[in-house]
Design a protein around this motif. Structure first.
Motif, short mmCIF file in Angstrom:
data_model
loop_
_atom_site.label_atom_id
_atom_site.label_comp_id
_atom_site.label_asym_id
_atom_site.label_seq_id
_atom_site.Cartn_x
_atom_site.Cartn_y
_atom_site.Cartn_z
N SER A 185 -14.09 1.11 -6.59
CA SER A 185 -14.73 1.80 -5.46
C SER A 185 -15.65 0.83 -4.76
O SER A 185 -16.58 0.30 -5.37
N LEU A 186 -15.38 0.57 -3.49
CA LEU A 186 -16.20 -0.38 -2.74
C LEU A 186 -16.50 0.18 -1.36
O LEU A 186 -15.72 0.96 -0.80
N GLY A 187 -17.63 -0.22 -0.85
CA GLY A 187 -17.98 0.17 0.51
C GLY A 187 -17.25 -0.72 1.50
O GLY A 187 -17.39 -1.93 1.48
N ILE A 188 -16.44 -0.09 2.34
CA ILE A 188 -15.71 -0.84 3.36
C ILE A 188 -16.18 -0.29 4.70
O ILE A 188 -15.94 0.86 5.01
N GLY A 189 -16.87 -1.13 5.46
CA GLY A 189 -17.50 -0.62 6.68
C GLY A 189 -18.50 0.45 6.28
O GLY A 189 -19.33 0.23 5.39
N ARG A 190 -18.40 1.62 6.86
CA ARG A 190 -19.35 2.68 6.53
C ARG A 190 -18.80 3.64 5.48
O ARG A 190 -19.44 4.62 5.14
N GLU A 191 -17.56 3.35 5.01
CA GLU A 191 -16.92 4.29 4.10
C GLU A 191 -16.89 3.77 2.67
O GLU A 191 -16.78 2.57 2.45
N MET A 192 -16.96 4.68 1.71
CA MET A 192 -16.75 4.31 0.32
C MET A 192 -15.27 4.57 0.02
O MET A 192 -14.79 5.67 0.21
N VAL A 193 -14.57 3.54 -0.41
CA VAL A 193 -13.13 3.70 -0.63
C VAL A 193 -12.82 3.45 -2.11
O VAL A 193 -13.24 2.45 -2.68
N SER A 194 -12.09 4.39 -2.71
CA SER A 194 -11.67 4.26 -4.11
C SER A 194 -10.17 4.12 -4.18
O SER A 194 -9.45 4.84 -3.50
N MET A 195 -9.70 3.23 -5.02
CA MET A 195 -8.26 3.17 -5.25
C MET A 195 -7.97 2.47 -6.56
O MET A 195 -8.85 1.88 -7.18
N ASN A 196 -6.73 2.56 -6.99
CA ASN A 196 -6.32 1.91 -8.23
C ASN A 196 -5.88 0.49 -7.94
O ASN A 196 -5.34 0.19 -6.88
N ALA A 197 -6.09 -0.39 -8.93
CA ALA A 197 -5.58 -1.75 -8.82
C ALA A 197 -5.02 -2.18 -10.17
O ALA A 197 -5.61 -1.90 -11.22
#
Ligand code: DGT
Ligand code: CA
Ligand code: ZN
Length: 576
Positions: free
Chosen positions: A235-247
């Motif tokens: 989960s990382l902040g990208i721009g103003r959004e918090m984005v979660s994903m699998n890796a």
């Protein structure tokens, strides 16, 4: 029913049949049919009406009948009956990572689990571990899958996924012992949305690399930590959004790297075709090697593997089994457009309407990117919410642009407009005002709910106007947020071909509209495309690169794209 709805129904039928325990041949016929329909660029109702459905490869008699019913009546009793056999919660269970139709069926048949809640309870009570074929490990995996499903499980826009992937790769790169590192999967193929990040590394000792991976900044959950593969939720902040994903990270030895790279790049459909080609040549291809009965074929790169299969190298963006296999065999692959081919872009906004930067700031930013021209295209008068330009303000802006052009070096600004297409297909200015622009992007920004025939006529009327240079964002979709309006793109593309109107690939990663399937179709119809960032800030001009990805997935070459031309050529073309 439209194309994407039909495709979704077919796909779900395939899954429901799997749940029912049908043989995989029958199930796959539906999954493949769904894909084929999705990738068909023309009008499905027209094809049905003409009785030509079976010209789509993979559509046999059974599917032909069902698709016809769906298109003509919007319903399919077969599908409704099938759905009634399972509670809706059972379908939710299919979306949990690590759960497939077989597991869902077993849990439903034996423990009567028919919802995510019941699944969680059963796992926590240890009932799932006791089931035949499951065990404690699987139970644990399901629990983790449930956690992921509640956290993410959604697809992510490519720009956001790429930003996350780059941070992970940067975090890994300082690890000792990494020989090669590459992104694979849908990110490498540059799909518009991404389910999970796939990273591949070659190294002699995987241990320390895996250890680093599961501790990288942003990792919130470790769902696997093994010798060859580790999986995390990040989960990382990208721009103003918090984005979660699998890796996922896979570590292989150097010799296996090209095979693993090819395998994990996919697509699955492309891989299946390659594997078959290997078999036809008495070889076996998998993620570790290409081998004959006695010994393996040495390959240092993907190029070597393709060569061993008697093919030209297939760029990742084309690996979707949409004709690239034959083309690579016959040396007919396109010489794909490159990002560096782009000389300038159109359709950029400034503070004159709803942009964040001035004309001069935008020009300077474009120059820094190495572009030779920038097309200003602020909003037109009826878009008052976006501070659209009245004819008087158009005049002032054009005056300012002329003054800037006299002093700017290395970059030229074109005086354009993003002109609204009014509800009936008329344009938002009279012909005198329109004649004052170097170029006109025509876009729909209102009355999205018109019925398809009306919307189609509306757009065709607009792009047939002699002052319209290009059609902006052809369907108005916002990826993962808003479906596009209903429009017969095939008819629009044909009208564009007839009138010599350019079709925009809107490179903004929230849009990517038209999509690669239609970009490919446009090329077939002889329509030229133009790649525009729809930038509303200086930092957004570089987004045109995502449009280049779409173009590459659509098999486009340099000559198919208008803004690969030099400033002099474009200036001349716009005067016509
Ligand atoms: P997505 O959904 O955006 O993550 O798309 P991909 O293409 O990254 O799919 P993913 O992450 O499930 O798998 C990565 C690649 O691994 C995929 O493109 C091809 C390969 N792969 C995965 N499963 C299979 C399979 O069952 N058979 C074959 N031949 N290849 C597979
Ligand atoms: Ca993936
Ligand atoms: Zn715009």
């Amino acid at each position: 029913m439209d194309k994407s709805q039909v495709a979704a129904v077919l796909d779900e039928i395939g899954t429901l049949l799997e749940l029912q325990g049908e043989n995989s041949f029958r199930c796959n016929a539906y999954h493949n049919g769904s894909r084929a329909i999705q990738q068909y660029s023309g009008s499905l109702p027209d094809l049905v009406a003409a009785g030509q459905l079976s010209t789509i490869p993979g559509i046999g008699e059974t599917l032909r009948e069902k698709i016809t019913t769906l298109v003509q009546t919007g319903k399919l009793p077969f599908y409704d009956d099938l759905k009634k056999k399972f509670p809706p919660g059972v379908l939710d269970m299919l979306r949990v990572p690590g759960m497939g139709p077989k597991k869902v069926k077993a849990l439903y048949d034996t423990l009567h689990i028919d919802s995510l809640d019941k699944l969680k309870q059963a796992c926590e009570a240890g009932q799932v571990a006791e089931l035949k074929g499951f065990g404690a490990k699987t139970q644990q995996k399901i629990l983790e899958g449930l956690a992921i499903a509640s956290q993410s499980g959604q697809r992510v826009r490519i720009d956001q996924a790429l930003a996350i992937a780059e941070q992970l790769m940067d975090g890994l790169k300082s690890c000792k012992g990494i020989q090669r590192i590459e992104l694979c999967g849908s990110l490498r193929r540059r799909r518009e949305t991404i389910k999970d990040i796939d990273i591949l590394v070659s190294a002699d000792d995987a241990g320390p690399i895996m250890d680093r991976f599961v501790q990288l900044p942003g990792v919130t959950n470790v769902t696997g930590h093994g010798e060859t593969k580790s999986s995390v939720v990040v989960s990382l902040g990208i721009g103003r959004e918090m984005v979660s994903m699998n890796a996922d990270l896979r570590v292989v030895d150097e010799q296996q790297f090209p095979f693993a790279l090819m395998y994990f790049t996919g697509s699955k459909e492309h891989n299946i075709r390659l594997r078959q080609r290997a078999i036809d040549r008495g070889l076996k291809l998998n993620e570790y090697e290409l081998a004959g009965a006695k010994k393996s074929v040495p390959c240092k790169s993907e190029e070597d593997i393709y060569r061993a299969l008697d093919m030209d190298y297939v760029p990742p963006e084309l690996r979707e089994d949409t004709g690239e296999i034959d083309a690579a065999e016959q040396h007919h692959l396109p010489a794909l457009l490159e990002a560096d081919d782009i000389q300038g872009v159109f359709h950029c906004h400034t503070t004159w309407s709803d942009g964040a930067a001035s004309l001069e700031e935008m020009a300077e930013a474009a120059r820094k990117l190495g572009l030779k021209y920038l097309g200003i295209g602020d909003h037109s008068q009826s878009l008052t919410v976006a501070n659209g330009l009245t004819p008087a303000r158009v005049k002032q802006q054009q005056h300012d642009i002329d003054a800037l052009n006299a002093k700017l070096k290395g970059i030229h600004l074109f005086k354009g407009i993003e002109c609204d297409i009014l509800a009936d297909g008329r344009l938002d200015y009279d012909d005198t005002v329109l004649a004052s622009f170097d170029y006109v992007v025509a876009s729909v920004h209102s009355y999205f709910n018109q019925p398809e025939p009306e919307m189609t006529q509306r757009i065709i009327r607009a792009i047939s106007h002699p002052k319209v240079t290009m059609l902006g964002h052809a369907t108005g979709r916002l990826l993962l947020r808003r479906e596009g309006y209903k429009v017969d793109l095939e008819a629009v593309l044909k009208a564009a071909a007839k009138n010599g109107t350019l079709i925009e690939i809107n490179a903004h990663p929230q849009r990517l509209d038209i999509d690669w399937v239609h970009a490919k179709r446009a090329r077939e119809l002889g329509v030229k495309l133009v790649i525009n960032p729809d930038a509303h800030a200086t930092g957004e001009i570089a987004l045109y690169r995502f449009g280049v990805d779409v173009a590459r997935r659509g098999w486009l070459e340099k000559k198919d794209v208008f803004n690969t031309q030099t400033l002099a050529q474009v200036t001349k073309a716009l005067k016509r």
